[in-house]
Design a protein around this motif. Structure first.
Motif, PDB file in Angstrom:
ATOM      1  N   GLU A 220     -10.878  89.442  88.093  1.00  0.00           N
ATOM      2  CA  GLU A 220     -12.104  89.704  87.450  1.00  0.00           C
ATOM      3  C   GLU A 220     -11.972  89.307  85.835  1.00  0.00           C
ATOM      4  O   GLU A 220     -13.218  89.191  85.167  1.00  0.00           O
ATOM      5  CB  GLU A 220     -11.952  91.258  87.486  1.00  0.00           C
ATOM      6  N   LEU A 221     -10.823  89.117  85.226  1.00  0.00           N
ATOM      7  CA  LEU A 221     -10.766  88.489  83.795  1.00  0.00           C
ATOM      8  C   LEU A 221     -11.612  87.402  83.648  1.00  0.00           C
ATOM      9  O   LEU A 221     -11.917  86.877  82.596  1.00  0.00           O
ATOM     10  CB  LEU A 221      -9.388  88.786  83.610  1.00  0.00           C
ATOM     11  N   GLY A 222     -11.443  86.545  84.682  1.00  0.00           N
ATOM     12  CA  GLY A 222     -11.996  84.977  84.894  1.00  0.00           C
ATOM     13  C   GLY A 222     -11.163  84.047  83.899  1.00  0.00           C
ATOM     14  O   GLY A 222      -9.887  84.609  83.530  1.00  0.00           O
TER      15      GLY A 222
ATOM     16  N   LEU B   3      -9.745  95.088  75.681  1.00  0.00           N
ATOM     17  CA  LEU B   3      -9.841  95.019  77.088  1.00  0.00           C
ATOM     18  C   LEU B   3      -8.806  95.364  77.886  1.00  0.00           C
ATOM     19  O   LEU B   3      -7.736  94.782  77.731  1.00  0.00           O
ATOM     20  CB  LEU B   3     -10.525  93.838  77.367  1.00  0.00           C
ATOM     21  N   PHE B   4      -8.654  96.332  79.048  1.00  0.00           N
ATOM     22  CA  PHE B   4      -7.634  96.626  79.881  1.00  0.00           C
ATOM     23  C   PHE B   4      -8.062  96.458  81.225  1.00  0.00           C
ATOM     24  O   PHE B   4      -9.001  97.317  81.632  1.00  0.00           O
ATOM     25  CB  PHE B   4      -6.997  98.042  79.780  1.00  0.00           C
ATOM     26  N   GLU B   5      -7.843  95.437  82.020  1.00  0.00           N
ATOM     27  CA  GLU B   5      -8.286  95.166  83.271  1.00  0.00           C
ATOM     28  C   GLU B   5      -7.303  94.926  84.364  1.00  0.00           C
ATOM     29  O   GLU B   5      -6.321  94.059  83.872  1.00  0.00           O
ATOM     30  CB  GLU B   5      -9.199  93.916  83.164  1.00  0.00           C
ATOM     31  N   PRO B   6      -7.154  95.625  85.548  1.00  0.00           N
ATOM     32  CA  PRO B   6      -6.094  95.597  86.386  1.00  0.00           C
ATOM     33  C   PRO B   6      -6.365  94.225  87.368  1.00  0.00           C
ATOM     34  O   PRO B   6      -5.225  94.049  87.873  1.00  0.00           O
ATOM     35  CB  PRO B   6      -6.123  96.660  87.311  1.00  0.00           C
ATOM     36  N   ASP B   7      -7.333  93.586  87.408  1.00  0.00           N
ATOM     37  CA  ASP B   7      -7.324  92.484  88.362  1.00  0.00           C
ATOM     38  C   ASP B   7      -7.538  91.143  87.655  1.00  0.00           C
ATOM     39  O   ASP B   7      -8.452  90.908  86.784  1.00  0.00           O
ATOM     40  CB  ASP B   7      -8.609  92.752  89.155  1.00  0.00           C
ATOM     41  N   LEU B   8      -6.562  90.225  87.800  1.00  0.00           N
ATOM     42  CA  LEU B   8      -6.701  88.918  87.187  1.00  0.00           C
ATOM     43  C   LEU B   8      -8.005  88.206  87.501  1.00  0.00           C
ATOM     44  O   LEU B   8      -8.529  87.625  86.655  1.00  0.00           O
ATOM     45  CB  LEU B   8      -5.369  88.098  87.688  1.00  0.00           C
TER      46      LEU B   8
END
Length: 226
Positions: A65-67, A58-63
């Motif tokens: 949104e990661l939860g 998983l690559f996600e730019p928004d901390l």
């Protein structure tokens, strides 16, 4: 319709359906494949790929949104510039992300770059003129984004999560299809409505109508050999 009240149910269902689609288009299970999930939020899609035996990342730019419990190994990274070598993924996957990026062609280029020749790229997005185009303030976006956001604030007592031009953009099906067809590094395997149970590809072939009736466009792309 249950996304806001029961995100666990909603996104678990979407994840199972999405991985079913990937397996159908590649003609076999994802077991053993390397999957790159770009913008996958808290990891529902990554976890479903892993449950089926894929090596999913998983690559996600928004901390935010990661939860609080992201999948092991999740990376905070911008989809415009992924910290990956060329051609490392058998499947590059992004669900409902394209409408949240300001420069879709550059974003798609990065998805293509990290996919091996012959690999699949899964891209779905909610088109702006869809009844769901305004996200939490839909369908009132048809009356204008600011008016829709103001109505949401009056009704809920809080500001909407999405602001047009900041974290939500008016992405259209016709323009996106033209951009993809102009590329020489991918072929379109399928362009269809993601959720329709029938005539899913037919509706996308009708200019004008498709901008309203598709609801959510699913593109399955295959990276061409160099």
């Amino acid at each position: 319709m249950r996304e806001q009240d029961d995100p666990e149910y909603c996104y678990s269902l979407l994840a199972r359906d999405a991985v079913d689609q990937v397996e159908a288009y590649r003609g076999g299970p994802v077991d053993g494949l390397t999957v790159v999930d770009v913008g996958g939020g808290s990891g529902y899609f990554t976890e479903e790929f892993r449950r089926r035996g894929a090596q999913a990342y998983l690559f996600e730019p928004d901390l935010r949104e990661l939860g609080t419990k992201p999948p092991d190994g999740a990376v905070v990274a911008d989809g415009y510039l992924l910290p990956l070598a060329d051609g490392v993924a058998d499947v590059t996957f992004t669900s409902n992300v394209l409408e949240h990026v300001a420069d879709p062609p550059t974003f798609i280029s990065e998805l293509v770059r990290v996919t091996r020749p012959g690999g699949l790229i899964y891209v779905s997005f909610t088109n702006w003129l869809s009844p769901w185009g305004g996200h939490e303030w839909a369908p009132w976006h048809y009356l204008g984004a600011e008016r829709a956001r103001a109505r949401y604030r009056r009704r809920t007592g809080k500001d909407a999560k999405h602001t047009l031009g900041e974290n939500l953009f008016a992405v259209h099906i016709g323009r996106t299809l033209r951009q993809v067809r102009d590329r020489d590094d991918v072929t379109i395997v399928s362009a269809r409505s993601r959720y329709w149970p029938f005539l899913a590809e037919t509706v996308v072939k009708a200019p004008g109508l498709r901008e309203f009736a598709t609801w959510n466009l699913l593109l399955i792309l295959r990276r061409c050999p160099p």
